[in-house]
Design a protein around this motif. Structure first.
Motif, PDB file in Angstrom:
ATOM      1  N   GLY A 301       0.706  -0.852  -0.406  1.00  0.00           N
ATOM      2  CA  GLY A 301      -0.228  -0.003  -0.319  1.00  0.00           C
ATOM      3  C   GLY A 301       0.538   1.347  -0.048  1.00  0.00           C
ATOM      4  O   GLY A 301       2.162   1.443   0.479  1.00  0.00           O
ATOM      5  N   GLY A 302       0.446   2.139  -0.114  1.00  0.00           N
ATOM      6  CA  GLY A 302       0.523   3.604  -0.353  1.00  0.00           C
ATOM      7  C   GLY A 302      -0.568   4.244  -0.942  1.00  0.00           C
ATOM      8  O   GLY A 302      -1.287   3.939  -1.319  1.00  0.00           O
ATOM      9  N   TYR A 303       0.415   5.329  -1.735  1.00  0.00           N
ATOM     10  CA  TYR A 303      -0.733   5.777  -3.113  1.00  0.00           C
ATOM     11  C   TYR A 303      -0.338   6.569  -4.207  1.00  0.00           C
ATOM     12  O   TYR A 303       1.260   7.105  -4.299  1.00  0.00           O
ATOM     13  N   PRO A 304      -0.427   7.012  -5.730  1.00  0.00           N
ATOM     14  CA  PRO A 304      -0.668   7.460  -6.524  1.00  0.00           C
ATOM     15  C   PRO A 304       0.379   8.078  -6.487  1.00  0.00           C
ATOM     16  O   PRO A 304      -0.506   9.332  -6.186  1.00  0.00           O
ATOM     17  N   VAL A 305       1.202   8.970  -7.109  1.00  0.00           N
ATOM     18  CA  VAL A 305       1.770  10.226  -7.291  1.00  0.00           C
ATOM     19  C   VAL A 305       1.914  10.201  -8.814  1.00  0.00           C
ATOM     20  O   VAL A 305       1.927  11.838  -9.893  1.00  0.00           O
ATOM     21  N   GLY A 309       2.911   8.931 -17.098  1.00  0.00           N
ATOM     22  CA  GLY A 309       3.819   9.993 -17.155  1.00  0.00           C
ATOM     23  C   GLY A 309       3.217  11.591 -16.667  1.00  0.00           C
ATOM     24  O   GLY A 309       4.249  12.672 -16.533  1.00  0.00           O
ATOM     25  N   ARG A 310       2.442  11.240 -16.581  1.00  0.00           N
ATOM     26  CA  ARG A 310       2.112  12.710 -15.497  1.00  0.00           C
ATOM     27  C   ARG A 310       1.206  12.504 -13.972  1.00  0.00           C
ATOM     28  O   ARG A 310       0.726  11.563 -13.538  1.00  0.00           O
ATOM     29  N   PRO A 311       1.958  14.095 -13.932  1.00  0.00           N
ATOM     30  CA  PRO A 311       1.943  13.701 -11.847  1.00  0.00           C
ATOM     31  C   PRO A 311       0.168  13.989 -11.894  1.00  0.00           C
ATOM     32  O   PRO A 311      -0.732  14.275 -12.552  1.00  0.00           O
ATOM     33  N   LEU A 350      11.752  17.251   0.410  1.00  0.00           N
ATOM     34  CA  LEU A 350      10.384  17.067  -1.115  1.00  0.00           C
ATOM     35  C   LEU A 350       9.106  17.688  -0.836  1.00  0.00           C
ATOM     36  O   LEU A 350       8.331  16.768   0.392  1.00  0.00           O
ATOM     37  N   THR A 351       8.455  18.167  -1.255  1.00  0.00           N
ATOM     38  CA  THR A 351       6.904  17.987  -1.541  1.00  0.00           C
ATOM     39  C   THR A 351       6.709  16.780  -2.270  1.00  0.00           C
ATOM     40  O   THR A 351       7.452  16.393  -3.084  1.00  0.00           O
ATOM     41  N   ILE A 352       5.495  16.318  -1.741  1.00  0.00           N
ATOM     42  CA  ILE A 352       4.799  15.703  -2.996  1.00  0.00           C
ATOM     43  C   ILE A 352       5.279  15.985  -4.481  1.00  0.00           C
ATOM     44  O   ILE A 352       5.019  14.627  -5.940  1.00  0.00           O
ATOM     45  N   ALA A 353       4.285  16.545  -4.937  1.00  0.00           N
ATOM     46  CA  ALA A 353       4.484  16.856  -5.837  1.00  0.00           C
ATOM     47  C   ALA A 353       5.921  17.074  -7.237  1.00  0.00           C
ATOM     48  O   ALA A 353       6.555  16.380  -7.873  1.00  0.00           O
TER      49      ALA A 353
END
Length: 412
Positions: A301-305, A309-311, A350-353
């Motif tokens: 588990g976790g989450y997609p970012v 190829g796109r945030p 880092l930020t998530i972005a």
């Protein structure tokens, strides 16, 4: 893979290559400063390479450690690192050494503390689904019960990074499909080895759970992790298709192989109270993927970012921290495991972005964010060493015990 609306996020991070290691002896080990050699990848084993570099970010310079994994090499595989029980924790180095992994990073967010529920034990269990060597270990807790930063829009605790039996990596979501057949009828099963059950539900605990107390599963609500524990609970122990014990309060202690403990809260508890010792009960459960793909050998588990190829839209671009992430490239045949350094000079992170942009710059098409902060650890075995040691500086000064991780294994 689930498809979500996509857009390009914040500007691409600038990667400044620093002295990637010429030998593993120069690695950024705990307690030592990063040492450099000629830029480039260092081979840890056939199909497994290591590099470190700086990332120019909003909070200052972050230092990244990256392991590149070639899943197209039949000598290489990735598996779930975990302590042998869902409700347990250990450091990445210890997990990797015990399971014979060449390298690894920490994994999912987990039930780390219970300050809102005095007297209730934190289980150490992870938030999302987990599959180890093709066996479903657990399902996801409700979104409101997760630990960690807010989820990006459109994501959930069911999201996973996984590798199928076809040896290809992908992002997906895994939902629990289960039932409890009783003489009174069939009940939906809403939990599997989870530290939090949905309100009004019944959940199953198996030998994979471990010996931790099951009380935490009845605390909080689907939207509020800190809400009080339920006062309406019931527990039923099933062995060989029959109820062998009942209790009004969830218990603790190891669960024998072939035994299932059913825990109910509110409406679920009321249904379980209809069962008595000797009642015939059949419990069925499986994790079902949102994509109709090859079965998973491994999932975490976790989450997609990053997808396609796109945030993802709405990624946080203000909060910087030490992070761990995994990226997918080359149609699922190549992975990039990233762990930031937690040394004081780099702790801004880092930020998530920025994580999404950094993974894209590495070559990832899809990327997945894991637990960060003091949990972020990348570890590997130095040539000739029997143990695995940390390559980055954990931000707490030493490795934190975590619920699980991604292990890289090699037969070379």
């Amino acid at each position: 893979m689930t498809h979500r609306q996509r857009r390009f996020g914040a500007g691409r991070s600038v990667l400044t290559l620093l002295a990637a290691l010429g030998t593993l002896a120069g690695a950024a080990l705990v307690g030592a400063a990063p040492a450099g050699a000629a830029p480039g990848w260092t081979q840890l084993a056939a199909g497994v390479d290591y590099e470190q570099f700086d990332v120019s970010a909003a909070a200052g310079v972050a230092h990244a450690h990256v392991i590149r994994v070639d899943l197209g090499d039949p000598r290489v595989r990735v598996e779930l690192l975990y302590p042998g029980a869902v409700a347990a924790r250990a450091t990445v180095s210890r997990l990797a050494t015990a399971q014979g992994a060449l390298a690894g990073v920490n994994g999912d967010f987990f039930n780390v503390s219970e300050t809102q529920h005095p007297g209730v034990e934190a289980t150490g269990a992870s938030v999302g689904p987990a599959i180890a060597q093709g066996r479903a270990l657990k399902a996801a807790v409700p979104n409101g019960q997760r630990f960690g930063p807010a989820l990006p829009p459109g994501t959930s605790t069911k999201d996973v990074f996984g590798v199928g039996t076809d040896r290809l990596a992908r992002l997906d979501a895994l939902a629990l499909d289960g039932s409890v057949k009783t003489p009174e009828g069939q009940l939906p099963l809403r939990g599997l080895n989870q530290y939090a059950l949905p309100v009004g539900s019944v959940g199953a605990f198996t030998s994979d759970w471990g010996g931790a107390s099951r009380v935490r599963a009845t605390c909080g609500t689907d939207r509020d992790r800190a809400a009080p524990c339920s006062t309406d609970t019931h527990e039923v122990t099933v062995r060989n298709g029959q109820v062998v014990a009942t209790a009004d309060t969830p218990g603790s202690g190891p669960i024998a192989d072939g035994t299932t403990v059913l825990v109910g809260r509110e409406a679920g508890a009321q249904q379980l109270r209809k069962l008595s010792v000797g009642s015939a009960v059949t419990v069925r459960h499986q994790l079902v993927a949102a994509s109709a793909g090859t079965p998973y050998r491994f999932a975490i588990g976790g989450y997609p970012v990053l997808e396609g190829g796109r945030p993802l839209p709405g990624l946080d671009d203000t909060t910087s921290a030490v992070r761990t992430a995994v990226g997918i490239a080359d149609g699922g045949r190549r992975l990039y495991l990233l762990a930031l350094d937690g040394a004081p000079d780099y702790r801004g992170g880092l930020t998530i972005a920025e994580v999404a942009d950094t993974m894209r710059t590495l070559g990832s098409v899809d990327a997945f964010n894991m637990d960060g902060g003091g949990s972020t650890t990348m570890a590997a075995r130095k040539p000739g060493a029997g143990a695995v040691t940390a390559l980055n500086h954990p931000s707490g000064g030493a490795e934190r015990a975590v619920a699980n991780g991604i292990g890289v294994f090699s037969t070379t």
